[in-house]
Design a protein around this motif. Structure first.
Motif, short mmCIF file in Angstrom:
data_model
loop_
_atom_site.label_atom_id
_atom_site.label_comp_id
_atom_site.label_asym_id
_atom_site.label_seq_id
_atom_site.Cartn_x
_atom_site.Cartn_y
_atom_site.Cartn_z
N MET A 301 23.84 30.30 54.76
CA MET A 301 24.14 28.99 54.96
C MET A 301 25.66 28.79 54.35
SD MET A 301 20.60 27.25 54.21
CE MET A 301 21.32 25.26 54.09
N LEU A 302 25.90 29.69 53.13
CA LEU A 302 27.14 29.76 52.62
C LEU A 302 28.32 30.19 53.44
CD1 LEU A 302 26.45 31.26 48.85
CD2 LEU A 302 27.05 28.83 49.48
N ALA A 306 27.95 25.62 54.76
CA ALA A 306 26.97 24.58 54.41
C ALA A 306 26.69 24.60 52.98
CB ALA A 306 25.91 24.58 55.30
N GLU A 307 27.41 24.87 52.09
CA GLU A 307 27.50 24.90 50.92
C GLU A 307 26.72 23.70 50.09
OE1 GLU A 307 30.39 25.13 51.86
OE2 GLU A 307 31.24 26.90 51.37
N ASP A 308 26.74 22.38 50.92
CA ASP A 308 25.98 21.29 50.26
C ASP A 308 24.36 21.27 50.42
OD1 ASP A 308 28.41 20.28 49.62
OD2 ASP A 308 28.70 19.02 51.17
N LEU A 309 24.01 22.39 51.41
CA LEU A 309 22.80 22.32 51.56
C LEU A 309 22.12 23.43 50.81
CD1 LEU A 309 22.79 21.70 55.64
CD2 LEU A 309 22.09 20.00 53.73
N VAL A 310 22.84 24.23 50.02
CA VAL A 310 22.28 25.32 49.16
C VAL A 310 21.72 24.87 47.97
CG1 VAL A 310 22.82 27.62 48.33
CG2 VAL A 310 23.73 27.13 50.48
N LYS A 317 22.61 31.83 42.74
CA LYS A 317 23.63 31.15 43.52
C LYS A 317 24.86 32.20 43.02
CE LYS A 317 26.32 26.95 43.81
NZ LYS A 317 26.37 25.50 43.47
N ALA A 318 24.85 32.60 41.98
CA ALA A 318 25.87 33.48 41.55
C ALA A 318 25.77 34.67 42.41
CB ALA A 318 25.86 33.79 40.14
N PHE A 319 24.65 35.27 42.50
CA PHE A 319 24.59 36.56 43.40
C PHE A 319 25.12 36.02 44.87
CE2 PHE A 319 21.86 38.25 47.09
CZ PHE A 319 22.21 39.44 46.89
N ALA A 320 24.51 34.99 45.61
CA ALA A 320 25.07 34.47 46.83
C ALA A 320 26.59 34.56 46.92
CB ALA A 320 24.13 33.20 47.36
N GLU A 321 27.04 34.02 45.94
CA GLU A 321 28.34 33.94 46.07
C GLU A 321 29.35 35.17 46.16
OE1 GLU A 321 30.33 31.27 46.44
OE2 GLU A 321 29.02 29.57 46.09
N ASN A 322 28.73 36.15 45.39
CA ASN A 322 29.29 37.44 45.33
C ASN A 322 29.13 38.20 46.59
OD1 ASN A 322 30.40 37.13 42.86
ND2 ASN A 322 28.58 37.81 41.54
N PHE A 323 27.70 38.06 46.92
CA PHE A 323 27.29 38.90 48.10
C PHE A 323 28.27 38.50 49.57
CE2 PHE A 323 24.29 39.69 51.80
CZ PHE A 323 24.22 41.07 51.84
N LYS A 324 28.55 37.11 49.59
CA LYS A 324 29.21 36.77 50.64
C LYS A 324 30.47 37.32 50.85
CE LYS A 324 31.33 32.62 49.58
NZ LYS A 324 31.30 30.96 49.67
N ARG A 325 31.13 37.92 49.81
CA ARG A 325 32.44 38.39 49.90
C ARG A 325 32.42 39.76 50.57
NH1 ARG A 325 32.48 36.84 44.06
NH2 ARG A 325 33.27 34.88 43.89
N LYS A 331 25.95 40.88 59.41
CA LYS A 331 25.17 41.86 58.63
C LYS A 331 24.10 41.24 58.14
CE LYS A 331 29.02 44.91 57.06
NZ LYS A 331 29.69 45.43 55.76
N THR A 332 24.38 39.92 57.56
CA THR A 332 23.20 39.06 56.65
C THR A 332 22.17 38.96 57.81
OG1 THR A 332 24.97 38.06 55.68
CG2 THR A 332 22.75 37.31 55.37
N GLU A 333 22.43 38.49 59.06
CA GLU A 333 21.30 38.10 60.08
C GLU A 333 20.75 39.45 60.29
OE1 GLU A 333 20.46 37.64 64.65
OE2 GLU A 333 22.38 38.48 63.92
N ALA A 334 21.34 40.45 60.37
CA ALA A 334 20.62 41.86 60.69
C ALA A 334 19.51 42.17 59.54
CB ALA A 334 21.65 42.81 60.79
N LEU A 335 19.97 41.77 58.24
CA LEU A 335 19.20 42.28 57.16
C LEU A 335 17.94 41.35 57.03
CD1 LEU A 335 21.94 42.34 54.25
CD2 LEU A 335 20.76 44.42 55.32
N VAL A 336 18.27 40.01 57.47
CA VAL A 336 17.02 39.05 57.46
C VAL A 336 16.04 39.48 58.59
CG1 VAL A 336 16.47 36.79 58.03
CG2 VAL A 336 18.15 37.05 56.57
N SER A 337 16.68 39.98 59.64
CA SER A 337 15.65 40.51 60.76
C SER A 337 14.82 41.76 60.37
CB SER A 337 16.63 40.90 61.84
OG SER A 337 15.74 41.25 63.05
N GLU A 338 15.52 42.71 59.63
CA GLU A 338 14.80 43.59 59.08
C GLU A 338 13.50 43.30 58.07
OE1 GLU A 338 15.06 46.75 60.13
OE2 GLU A 338 16.23 46.30 61.59
N LEU A 339 13.88 42.39 57.34
CA LEU A 339 12.89 41.94 56.26
C LEU A 339 11.75 41.19 57.05
CD1 LEU A 339 15.12 40.52 53.51
CD2 LEU A 339 13.90 42.50 53.34
#
Length: 381
Positions: A301-302, A306-310, A317-325, A331-339
Motif C-alpha cells: 500500500m505504501l 496509499a499512505e493514508d490507508l496504512v 511503520k518504520a520497517f515498512a518505510e525502510n523496506f519500500k526503499r 518483489k513484494t507481491e512475490a514475497l506475499v505469494s510465497e507466504l
C-alpha cells in the motif's frame, strides 16, 4: 450473556433492544457476520433480554431466575443447535451439550476450529444432520416451560446441507411464541429457502480499538503488544485470544530478521532459522506467516501511494518505510505469494523445516538476485 458483556457492536445492540421495546420481535432472525465479530453472543444476549423478568431500557437485569439460568445455558426454554462430529447416525446436538456449554462459557467468540478441539473429531466432517433437524422439530413443538418464548439458537446453519429443508415449515410457520435465531458467517453457503424465511441482521467486523481495549482489559498486556495482536487479528476476537496466549509474541522481530538474512544471503543463519521455525508449533507458524503477509501488504500500500490507508504500530511503520526503499511492488507481491503458499501447506501438515527452508531460498532469489516467479502481477518498467 448480557449486552454489556459483548465487545463493541453498539449500533447492533441498540437495534435489537429497540425491537423488543417496540414489540417487533421477529420469529426468525439471521445474525450474519465474520468469525469472531460477536454474532453468537449477540444472539444469546438478545434471547436473554427477551426472556428477562426485569429488563431495563438498556439490558437484561442479570439477576432474575431467567437471567441466572441463561448465564449457565440451562434455561429449559433455551435450545442450541450447532455442527458436531457424529459418532452414530442418531447423534444430535444434545449428545454434545455439556461440551458445548463448557466451550461457549469459556469463550463466546469461539470458531469452528476451537469447537472441533473440544471434541473427539478425528477426521469426521462437521454437520447438522437429519436426526438433529427432527429433534429440533420435536422439542419446539412443546409449550414453553417458564418463559413467554421458546428460543432456538442455531450456530452455523451453513452446515445444514439438504437436511435443512426439513425445517422449512417450522421456520416459516413456527409454534406460537417460538424464536429462531440463526448465527452464520457465509451467506452464500446457507440454503436460499432458509434465507428467504429470516430477517437479516448484518454484523460488521469489530473495530480495532474495541479489540485492543478488550485485550488490554482481559489479558492485561501492554499497549504496543495489544496493538500488534489487534492488527493481526483483523477484528476476529478468537484470533486475538489465540495470539495473546502465545508464550512469546515477537513475530515482528523474527520476521524482519528473516527478511534481512535472506536479503544478505546468510546461508547458515537461514538454515538455523528454518530449524527454529520448525519448532514453533503449527498454530504459531500459521500466525507468523499471516503476520508477515499482512505486514508486506501494508508495504504494498505504501508503494502504491496509499499512505493514508496504512495503520501500523510505530516499529512496523518504520520497517515498512525502510523496506519500500529496497523493494518494489513486483518483489513484494512475490514475497506475499510465497507466504500465502506456505500458509496453505502448513495447514495441510507439510514438513515445517523443509517448507521454511524452501521459502527462505525463494526469498533469497527474489530479494538478493531479483528473480521473480512466473505469474507475478507487477513487472518492472
Amino acid at each position: 450473556m448480557q449486552f454489556r458483556d459483548i465487545i463493541g457492536q453498539h449500533d447492533i445492540k441498540r437495534q435489537l433492544i429497540q425491537t423488543v421495546q417496540e414489540n417487533r420481535i421477529s420469529h426468525a432472525r439471521l445474525f450474519l457476520g465474520p468469525e469472531g465479530a460477536g454474532c453468537l453472543p449477540l444472539a444469546l444476549a438478545y434471547a436473554q433480554y427477551i426472556s428477562c423478568e426485569n429488563r431495563t431500557a438498556t439490558d437484561s437485569c442479570g439477576e432474575c431466575a431467567s437471567c441466572r439460568k441463561y448465564s449457565r445455558l440451562i434455561h429449559p426454554d433455551l435450545h442450541f443447535s450447532y455442527p458436531f462430529f457424529a459418532r452414530h447416525k442418531d447423534d444430535t446436538a444434545l449428545s454434545f451439550i455439556e461440551e458445548w456449554r463448557d466451550a461457549f462459557l469459556s469463550n463466546p467468540y469461539l470458531g469452528l476450529d476451537e469447537w472441533r478441539n473440544q471434541l473427539d473429531a478425528e477426521n469426521k466432517q462437521a454437520n447438522i444432520n437429519i436426526a438433529e433437524c427432527h429433534q429440533i422439530i420435536k422439542k419446539l413443538s412443546l409449550k414453553p416451560f417458564e418463559s413467554e418464548y421458546k428460543v432456538l439458537i442455531m450456530w452455523l446453519p451453513e452446515y445444514l446441507d439438504k437436511a435443512g429443508n426439513t425445517l422449512l415449515k417450522i421456520i416459516e410457520e413456527p409454534p406460537q411464541k417460538t424464536l429462531f435465531l440463526l448465527v452464520a458467517q457465509s451467506q452464500d453457503q446457507i440454503l436460499n429457502t432458509i434465507l428467504s424465511r429470516t430477517q437479516l441482521i448484518k454484523v460488521p467486523r469489530l473495530k480495532d480499538q474495541d479489540v485492543k481495549e478488550f485485550l488490554i482489559n482481559k489479558f492485561h498486556i501492554q499497549d504496543e503488544q495489544a496493538a500488534r495482536i489487534t492488527y493481526l487479528s483483523e477484528g476476529n476476537v478468537q484470533t486475538a485470544i489465540n495470539l495473546s496466549k502465545e508464550e512469546s509474541n515477537n513475530n515482528f522481530g523474527l520476521f524482519t530478521d528473516w527478511l534481512r538474512m535472506c536479503f544478505t544471503n546468510r546461508g547458515i543463519q537461514v538454515i538455523e532459522f528454518a530449524e527454529t521455525a520448525s519448532r514453533m508449533g503449527r498454530e504459531n507458524q500459521k500466525n507468523f506467516l499471516r503476520y508477515g503477509t499482512k505486514l508486506l501488504r501494508e508495504v504494498m500500500m505504501l508503494l502504491s501511494g496509499a499512505e493514508d490507508l496504512v495503520h501500523l504500530p510505530q516499529n512496523e511503520k518504520a520497517f515498512a518505510e525502510n523496506f519500500k526503499r529496497s523493494a518494489d511492488l513486483a518483489k513484494t507481491e512475490a514475497l506475499v505469494s510465497e507466504l500465502e503458499k506456505a500458509h496453505y501447506h502448513i495447514e495441510r501438515n507439510a514438513n515445517p523445516k523443509i517448507l521454511f527452508l524452501d521459502v527462505s531460498l525463494q526469498f533469497i532469489k527474489i530479494l538478493k538476485f531479483n528473480t521473480l516467479p512466473r505469474g507475478t502481477q507487477y513487472i518492472y518498467t
